[in-house]
Design an enzyme around this catalytic site. Sequence first.
Site, PDB file in Angstrom:
ATOM      1  CD  GLU A 146      26.333  32.806  22.717  1.00 36.96           C
ATOM      2  OE1 GLU A 146      27.448  33.094  23.524  1.00 36.96           O
ATOM      3  OE2 GLU A 146      25.970  33.458  21.896  1.00 36.96           O
ATOM      4  CG  HIS A 182      26.667  30.765  17.613  1.00 38.61           C
ATOM      5  ND1 HIS A 182      27.894  30.828  17.087  1.00 38.61           N
ATOM      6  CD2 HIS A 182      26.538  31.854  18.593  1.00 38.61           C
ATOM      7  CE1 HIS A 182      28.608  31.767  17.569  1.00 38.61           C
ATOM      8  NE2 HIS A 182      27.911  32.477  18.578  1.00 38.61           N
ATOM      9  NE  ARG A 211      28.488  36.877  15.689  1.00 39.17           N
ATOM     10  CZ  ARG A 211      27.599  36.518  16.314  1.00 39.17           C
ATOM     11  NH1 ARG A 211      26.495  37.069  16.975  1.00 39.17           N
ATOM     12  NH2 ARG A 211      27.932  35.331  17.147  1.00 39.17           N
ATOM     13  CD  GLU A 240      27.180  38.234  20.582  1.00 36.90           C
ATOM     14  OE1 GLU A 240      27.759  38.407  21.580  1.00 36.90           O
ATOM     15  OE2 GLU A 240      26.862  37.313  19.982  1.00 36.90           O
TER      16      GLU A 240
END
Length: 283
Positions: A146, A182, A211, A240
């Site tokens: 990742e 990201h 998020r 997530e």
Amino acid sequence: MKFGANTFIWSAAIDQAVEDMLPRIKEAGFDGIEVPLFRAADFPGAKVRQACEKYGLEANVCTILLDGMTLISDDAEVRRRTVTHLKDLIKTAADAGVGMMAGPIYSPVGYLPGRRRTADEWKWAVEGHQALGDTLAANHVTMAIEPLNRFETFFLNTAADAAALAEQIGHPNVGILFDTFHANIEEKDIAAGIRKVGKHIKHFHSCENDRGIPGSGHVEWASVFAALKEIGYSNWLTIESFGFALGDLSAAAAIWRDIEATPDVIAFEGITFLKKSVAEYGL
Ligand code: LER
Ligand code: MN
């Protein structure tokens, strides 16, 4: 397409709070959960396997490097120890019925040495992952590396670098985890980033820019789904996020407030949005 929920939404550990949530996770239409696997000795593999079997869910693991482990140390002994540790984690994951190990598996989250990555560090990361190839294949585990944003790592930030890394590792069991949180920070165009990594995307974190609930922010989901369709992606879409008051975990993810009314809505309203989108874009 399979839908996943990372249990960090509710808890830092695989504990009762997570177990209590499994019936609702299943009922909401998730196909699986993503749970932390940081140290083999701490991982309740049998519990994960049994709980998943009970509720008809699959498990993936999210791995970060702790305890001084790093694949890019200039100390060959540390690199060797980290490869051994990761081989152990791969076997531990396989024993629990897990087929996907994902995360920033190169250096610790938050390791920022105050300089750019060196050519040696890049070479060591390539070699480290190549050394894991046979163990991954023998255990039927896929590793998805990742890229993180610049505030969490100096080593791998962009889709272009992720594509190059996967290309150079050149192993069918090693690819990339693409996380839209990201990418929203690092890419000029998230969809173009997805196309750049292309066939190397083995796992996907479908996260909103804050998020919060996927679909509630400014990630350009229409173009993200169009790009996923274009590259033929059909594996996990995993939500997530990180609990709002989980001590070290919330701090590691820099969560300093309630992102939404409750953590639950991130998962349960999020999957409604993802399922609707997948149907709409014919994924
Ligand atoms: C961290 O920011 C992250 O995205 C996780 O998937 C792995 O630590
Ligand atoms: Mn992620």
